[in-house]
Design a protein around this motif. Structure first.
Motif, PDB file in Angstrom:
ATOM      1  N   ARG A 111      -8.730  -0.639  -1.333  1.00  0.00           N
ATOM      2  CA  ARG A 111      -8.541   0.299  -2.427  1.00  0.00           C
ATOM      3  C   ARG A 111      -9.798   0.340  -3.278  1.00  0.00           C
ATOM      4  N   ASP A 115       0.824  -1.210   0.000  1.00  0.00           N
ATOM      5  CA  ASP A 115       0.000   0.000   0.000  1.00  0.00           C
ATOM      6  C   ASP A 115       0.858   1.260   0.000  1.00  0.00           C
ATOM      7  N   THR A 172       1.677   6.762  -7.231  1.00  0.00           N
ATOM      8  CA  THR A 172       0.791   7.847  -7.662  1.00  0.00           C
ATOM      9  C   THR A 172       1.336   9.213  -7.268  1.00  0.00           C
ATOM     10  N   HIS A 216       2.071   1.619  -3.516  1.00  0.00           N
ATOM     11  CA  HIS A 216       0.979   2.137  -4.349  1.00  0.00           C
ATOM     12  C   HIS A 216       0.883   3.654  -4.226  1.00  0.00           C
ATOM     13  N   ASP A 217       0.907   4.151  -2.992  1.00  0.00           N
ATOM     14  CA  ASP A 217       0.777   5.590  -2.773  1.00  0.00           C
ATOM     15  C   ASP A 217       1.980   6.358  -3.325  1.00  0.00           C
ATOM     16  N   ARG A 218       3.164   5.776  -3.222  1.00  0.00           N
ATOM     17  CA  ARG A 218       4.356   6.442  -3.747  1.00  0.00           C
ATOM     18  C   ARG A 218       4.353   6.478  -5.270  1.00  0.00           C
TER      19      ARG A 218
END
Length: 271
Positions: A271, A221, A228, A224-226
């Motif tokens: 998500r 997770d 975007t 994933h955030d990094r």
């Protein structure tokens, strides 16, 4: 010394913006970067990327002649070879194509660029250093944890990699209309724990056949955030896969496709 013949062991990003790519993957995957050599006469530098366990691969600018021909940013993989010239000839006779004839890279070794029967590109490399590279433990952060071929000719490619490199097959998973997801091991160990990748028919939305490399991360997770936050685009995921790990498929800001694999630290995350 580790025998790396017939196995992927080095991964290389050719990109339209090396500095931006270094910053992006450093944040997402956690690599450190070391310039290699003095670069070429045009001033381009090869950047070696490493984890705490050792070298993973390199990042370099798309060569000018390749950019002129329309090459876009992409990840490629090198398979170890004890004799690049002999292997290129052998693989060509087995249905592969030689896209760049064997040649030397000063201070590095001898390489060739190949295409498998279905059209996916891979490279052969015989390093000039006598020292082998000790493979990291499975799922070591920063290293490739899974190799996935999106094949242009499933049957021909499966026969090619198993017949020419000695890879062995594991289970085959039925994906319905998408075909079969055939597990493979480069380690010649026919057990689920020994699987190192898979081959599947190329999805219709993919423009061409190719290898997709999954870099291991500590927290899917967070990765994933990094992705975007760094300007990348998530194509798929996070999605759980057999064995309990999670994956994300994405493109970096310059358009190269890659993937990450890791565990989910927060079991309730969604998500």
């Amino acid at each position: 010394m580790t025998d790396r013949a017939g196995k992927f062991f080095w991964y290389e990003l050719m990109t339209s913006d090396p500095d931006a790519a270094i910053a992006f993957y450093g944040d997402v995957v956690g690599w450190s970067v070391t310039p290699f050599g003095g670069g070429d006469p045009n001033g381009d530098v090869y950047h070696v990327v490493s984890s705490a366990h050792g070298g993973v691969g390199g990042i370099m600018a798309i060569p000018a002649e390749a950019a002129t021909c329309g090459m876009s940013s992409w990840w490629g993989g090198y398979i170890g070879s004890a004799d690049v010239d002999a292997d290129a000839a052998r693989l060509s006779a087995a249905g592969a194509s030689i896209r760049r004839a064997p040649q030397d890279i000063p201070g590095v070794g001898r390489f060739a660029v190949m295409g498998d029967p279905g059209g996916a590109t891979f490279m052969l490399l015989n390093g000039s250093s006598p020292e082998g590279m000790t493979p990291p433990p499975p799922m070591t952060p920063g290293h490739v944890g899974w190799h996935e071929l999106h094949s242009g000719d499933f049957d021909a490619d499966l026969a090619f990699y198993t017949g020419q490199f000695g890879w062995v097959t594991g289970d085959a998973m039925d994906m319905g209309p998408m075909g079969s997801y055939q597990l493979l091991s480069q380690e010649r160990v026919a057990s689920f724990d020994g699987m190192t990748g898979a081959i599947m028919p190329k999805p219709a939305e993919m423009p061409m056949p190719g290898w997709l490399f999954y870099f291991s991360v500590a927290d899917i997770d967070a990765a994933h955030d990094r992705i975007t936050a760094g300007g990348g685009t998530v194509l798929h995921g996070p999605m759980e896969v057999p064995g309990g790990a999670w994956i994300v498929q994405a493109t970096d800001p310059q358009g190269a496709m890659f993937a990450v694999v890791g565990m989910r630290s927060n079991k309730e995350a969604g998500r």
